[in-house]
Design a protein around this motif. Structure first.
Motif, PDB file in Angstrom:
ATOM      1  N   PHE A  92       9.941  -6.003  -3.146  1.00 50.87           N
ATOM      2  CA  PHE A  92       9.607  -5.227  -1.957  1.00 50.87           C
ATOM      3  C   PHE A  92       9.184  -6.184  -0.855  1.00 50.87           C
ATOM      4  CE2 PHE A  92       8.892  -2.323  -5.464  1.00 50.87           C
ATOM      5  CZ  PHE A  92       9.464  -1.144  -5.008  1.00 50.87           C
ATOM      6  N   ASP A  93       9.546  -5.859   0.372  1.00 50.85           N
ATOM      7  CA  ASP A  93       9.117  -6.629   1.531  1.00 50.85           C
ATOM      8  C   ASP A  93       7.998  -5.887   2.236  1.00 50.85           C
ATOM      9  OD1 ASP A  93      10.971  -8.772   1.344  1.00 50.85           O
ATOM     10  OD2 ASP A  93      12.536  -7.462   2.167  1.00 50.85           O
ATOM     11  N   GLY A  94       6.999  -6.623   2.665  1.00 51.06           N
ATOM     12  CA  GLY A  94       5.897  -6.016   3.392  1.00 51.06           C
ATOM     13  C   GLY A  94       4.798  -7.017   3.631  1.00 51.06           C
ATOM     14  N   GLU A  95       3.665  -6.514   4.025  1.00 54.51           N
ATOM     15  CA  GLU A  95       2.500  -7.338   4.311  1.00 54.51           C
ATOM     16  C   GLU A  95       1.727  -7.607   3.025  1.00 54.51           C
ATOM     17  OE1 GLU A  95      -1.209  -7.207   7.475  1.00 54.51           O
ATOM     18  OE2 GLU A  95       0.411  -5.748   7.621  1.00 54.51           O
ATOM     19  N   ILE A  96       1.321  -8.841   2.814  1.00 50.70           N
ATOM     20  CA  ILE A  96       0.636  -9.228   1.578  1.00 50.70           C
ATOM     21  C   ILE A  96      -0.881  -9.086   1.752  1.00 50.70           C
ATOM     22  CG2 ILE A  96       0.165 -11.129  -0.031  1.00 50.70           C
ATOM     23  CD1 ILE A  96       3.010 -12.110   0.534  1.00 50.70           C
ATOM     24  N   TYR A  97      -1.499  -8.453   0.759  1.00 46.64           N
ATOM     25  CA  TYR A  97      -2.957  -8.295   0.710  1.00 46.64           C
ATOM     26  C   TYR A  97      -3.445  -8.812  -0.631  1.00 46.64           C
ATOM     27  CZ  TYR A  97      -2.977  -5.361   4.853  1.00 46.64           C
ATOM     28  OH  TYR A  97      -2.864  -4.901   6.143  1.00 46.64           O
ATOM     29  N   ARG A  98      -4.621  -9.388  -0.636  1.00 49.14           N
ATOM     30  CA  ARG A  98      -5.227  -9.902  -1.862  1.00 49.14           C
ATOM     31  C   ARG A  98      -6.046  -8.786  -2.509  1.00 49.14           C
ATOM     32  NH1 ARG A  98      -4.208 -14.466  -4.262  1.00 49.14           N
ATOM     33  NH2 ARG A  98      -4.206 -15.531  -2.290  1.00 49.14           N
ATOM     34  N   LEU A  99      -5.800  -8.540  -3.807  1.00 53.85           N
ATOM     35  CA  LEU A  99      -6.586  -7.579  -4.573  1.00 53.85           C
ATOM     36  C   LEU A  99      -7.828  -8.278  -5.114  1.00 53.85           C
ATOM     37  CD1 LEU A  99      -3.696  -5.812  -6.526  1.00 53.85           C
ATOM     38  CD2 LEU A  99      -4.658  -5.208  -4.311  1.00 53.85           C
ATOM     39  N   ILE A 106       1.637  -5.906  -2.141  1.00 55.28           N
ATOM     40  CA  ILE A 106       2.508  -5.823  -0.974  1.00 55.28           C
ATOM     41  C   ILE A 106       2.400  -4.418  -0.401  1.00 55.28           C
ATOM     42  CG2 ILE A 106       4.885  -5.960  -0.133  1.00 55.28           C
ATOM     43  CD1 ILE A 106       5.413  -7.878  -2.510  1.00 55.28           C
ATOM     44  N   TYR A 107       2.029  -4.349   0.863  1.00 56.79           N
ATOM     45  CA  TYR A 107       1.870  -3.077   1.565  1.00 56.79           C
ATOM     46  C   TYR A 107       3.092  -2.857   2.461  1.00 56.79           C
ATOM     47  CZ  TYR A 107       0.050   0.396   4.826  1.00 56.79           C
ATOM     48  OH  TYR A 107      -0.128   1.517   5.601  1.00 56.79           O
ATOM     49  N   PHE A 108       3.660  -1.648   2.389  1.00 57.32           N
ATOM     50  CA  PHE A 108       4.784  -1.313   3.266  1.00 57.32           C
ATOM     51  C   PHE A 108       4.814   0.197   3.471  1.00 57.32           C
ATOM     52  CE2 PHE A 108       6.489  -0.958  -0.977  1.00 57.32           C
ATOM     53  CZ  PHE A 108       7.392   0.093  -0.931  1.00 57.32           C
ATOM     54  N   GLU A 109       5.635   0.632   4.403  1.00 58.42           N
ATOM     55  CA  GLU A 109       5.768   2.052   4.721  1.00 58.42           C
ATOM     56  C   GLU A 109       7.235   2.444   4.696  1.00 58.42           C
ATOM     57  OE1 GLU A 109       3.958   2.951   8.491  1.00 58.42           O
ATOM     58  OE2 GLU A 109       2.062   2.009   7.943  1.00 58.42           O
ATOM     59  N   ASP A 110       7.486   3.711   4.336  1.00 68.10           N
ATOM     60  CA  ASP A 110       8.798   4.292   4.566  1.00 68.10           C
ATOM     61  C   ASP A 110       8.593   5.501   5.470  1.00 68.10           C
ATOM     62  OD1 ASP A 110       8.079   6.501   2.957  1.00 68.10           O
ATOM     63  OD2 ASP A 110       9.373   5.937   1.299  1.00 68.10           O
ATOM     64  N   HIS A 111       9.556   6.367   5.585  1.00 66.44           N
ATOM     65  CA  HIS A 111       9.417   7.479   6.523  1.00 66.44           C
ATOM     66  C   HIS A 111       8.424   8.543   6.071  1.00 66.44           C
ATOM     67  CE1 HIS A 111      12.571   8.764   3.773  1.00 66.44           C
ATOM     68  NE2 HIS A 111      12.369   9.996   4.156  1.00 66.44           N
ATOM     69  N   LEU A 112       8.057   8.591   4.781  1.00 65.71           N
ATOM     70  CA  LEU A 112       7.126   9.611   4.287  1.00 65.71           C
ATOM     71  C   LEU A 112       5.806   9.065   3.761  1.00 65.71           C
ATOM     72  CD1 LEU A 112       9.572  11.924   2.297  1.00 65.71           C
ATOM     73  CD2 LEU A 112       8.617  12.316   4.573  1.00 65.71           C
ATOM     74  N   PHE A 113       5.813   7.874   3.174  1.00 66.73           N
ATOM     75  CA  PHE A 113       4.641   7.349   2.468  1.00 66.73           C
ATOM     76  C   PHE A 113       4.269   5.949   2.941  1.00 66.73           C
ATOM     77  CE2 PHE A 113       5.732  10.731  -0.386  1.00 66.73           C
ATOM     78  CZ  PHE A 113       4.573  11.033  -1.085  1.00 66.73           C
ATOM     79  N   THR A 114       3.007   5.597   2.700  1.00 66.25           N
ATOM     80  CA  THR A 114       2.553   4.214   2.772  1.00 66.25           C
ATOM     81  C   THR A 114       2.366   3.761   1.327  1.00 66.25           C
ATOM     82  OG1 THR A 114       0.232   4.860   2.890  1.00 66.25           O
ATOM     83  CG2 THR A 114       1.384   4.560   4.979  1.00 66.25           C
ATOM     84  N   TYR A 115       2.730   2.516   1.020  1.00 66.16           N
ATOM     85  CA  TYR A 115       2.732   2.052  -0.364  1.00 66.16           C
ATOM     86  C   TYR A 115       1.999   0.727  -0.516  1.00 66.16           C
ATOM     87  CZ  TYR A 115       6.564   5.323  -1.320  1.00 66.16           C
ATOM     88  OH  TYR A 115       7.331   6.434  -1.470  1.00 66.16           O
ATOM     89  N   LEU A 116       1.500   0.526  -1.728  1.00 69.55           N
ATOM     90  CA  LEU A 116       1.011  -0.769  -2.165  1.00 69.55           C
ATOM     91  C   LEU A 116       1.660  -1.038  -3.521  1.00 69.55           C
ATOM     92  CD1 LEU A 116      -0.982  -3.118  -1.512  1.00 69.55           C
ATOM     93  CD2 LEU A 116      -2.591  -1.965  -3.046  1.00 69.55           C
ATOM     94  N   VAL A 117       2.302  -2.193  -3.651  1.00 67.76           N
ATOM     95  CA  VAL A 117       2.971  -2.588  -4.900  1.00 67.76           C
ATOM     96  C   VAL A 117       2.235  -3.801  -5.455  1.00 67.76           C
ATOM     97  CG1 VAL A 117       5.117  -3.414  -5.928  1.00 67.76           C
ATOM     98  CG2 VAL A 117       5.188  -1.748  -4.078  1.00 67.76           C
ATOM     99  N   PHE A 118       1.985  -3.790  -6.766  1.00 64.34           N
ATOM    100  CA  PHE A 118       1.253  -4.890  -7.396  1.00 64.34           C
ATOM    101  C   PHE A 118       1.557  -4.907  -8.887  1.00 64.34           C
ATOM    102  CE2 PHE A 118      -1.199  -1.064  -7.241  1.00 64.34           C
ATOM    103  CZ  PHE A 118      -1.753  -0.946  -8.494  1.00 64.34           C
ATOM    104  N   GLU A 119       1.229  -6.014  -9.520  1.00 66.18           N
ATOM    105  CA  GLU A 119       1.416  -6.175 -10.960  1.00 66.18           C
ATOM    106  C   GLU A 119       0.079  -5.949 -11.664  1.00 66.18           C
ATOM    107  OE1 GLU A 119       4.449  -7.084 -12.405  1.00 66.18           O
ATOM    108  OE2 GLU A 119       5.335  -6.984 -10.399  1.00 66.18           O
ATOM    109  N   GLN A 120       0.121  -5.235 -12.763  1.00 68.99           N
ATOM    110  CA  GLN A 120      -1.076  -5.023 -13.571  1.00 68.99           C
ATOM    111  C   GLN A 120      -0.642  -4.735 -15.001  1.00 68.99           C
ATOM    112  OE1 GLN A 120      -3.906  -5.878 -13.094  1.00 68.99           O
ATOM    113  NE2 GLN A 120      -5.471  -4.390 -13.414  1.00 68.99           N
ATOM    114  N   ASN A 121      -1.250  -5.389 -15.960  1.00 72.51           N
ATOM    115  CA  ASN A 121      -0.971  -5.148 -17.384  1.00 72.51           C
ATOM    116  C   ASN A 121       0.519  -5.291 -17.720  1.00 72.51           C
ATOM    117  OD1 ASN A 121      -3.744  -4.485 -17.725  1.00 72.51           O
ATOM    118  ND2 ASN A 121      -3.319  -2.408 -17.025  1.00 72.51           N
TER     119      ASN A 121
END
Length: 150
Positions: A92-99, A106-121
């Motif tokens: 995914f492409d977007g703005e990087i934030y530190r957890l 990675i934070y990004f938006e589409d036409h309906l939602f705002t998203y955060l993508v990350f790895e866990q477990n």
């Protein structure tokens, strides 16, 4: 012909007919198919939900490799929060934030939602909040939800 009333039971029955299951049913099936334990957030966005549903989706021809959990409010259409969990990483492409655990999200938006993508477990999580309830603190809310998954 009478139009059916949208009662909670009708809403739930309709959701099952279009492929949704209970969250527990979907998680158990995903865990069995992917051989990973799913952890859900202990913190949720501070908006009211009336229903939660789970479904399994196929990507790249692989059966049930995406678990989707959807939290909705039947009476407040914009109150939607969703979690997608994948065994395989998707870019995914977007703005990087530190957890808080030091990993990047990675934070990004589409036409309906705002998203955060990350790895866990050893799984990739994509959490999304409907733009109708998004505000200037949406990134902070999504990071707090992400940080509650242990």
């Amino acid at each position: 012909m009478a139009i059916p009333r949208l009662t909670d039971s009708y809403f739930e029955d309709h959701s099952r007919r279009v492929g949704y299951k209970t969250v527990n049913e979907a998680i158990k099936e995903f865990e069995k198919d992917c051989n990973f334990e799913v952890k859900l957030p202990t913190l949720m966005p501070k908006i009211p939900f009336t229903h939660e549903f789970g479904s399994l989706n196929n990507e790249n021809g692989i059966k049930n490799n995406i678990l989707e959990i959807l939290y909705v409010n039947r009476k407040l259409k914009g109150n939607q929060f969703k979690i997608e969990i994948r065994k395989e990483e998707t870019h995914f492409d977007g703005e990087i934030y530190r957890l808080h655990d030091g990993k990047n999200g990675i934070y990004f938006e589409d036409h309906l939602f705002t998203y955060l993508v990350f790895e866990q477990n050893n799984l990739q999580y994509q959490i999304g909040l409907d733009k109708k309830v998004a505000n200037q603190d949406t990134v902070k809310v999504l990071i707090e939800v992400a940080d509650s998954i242990k």
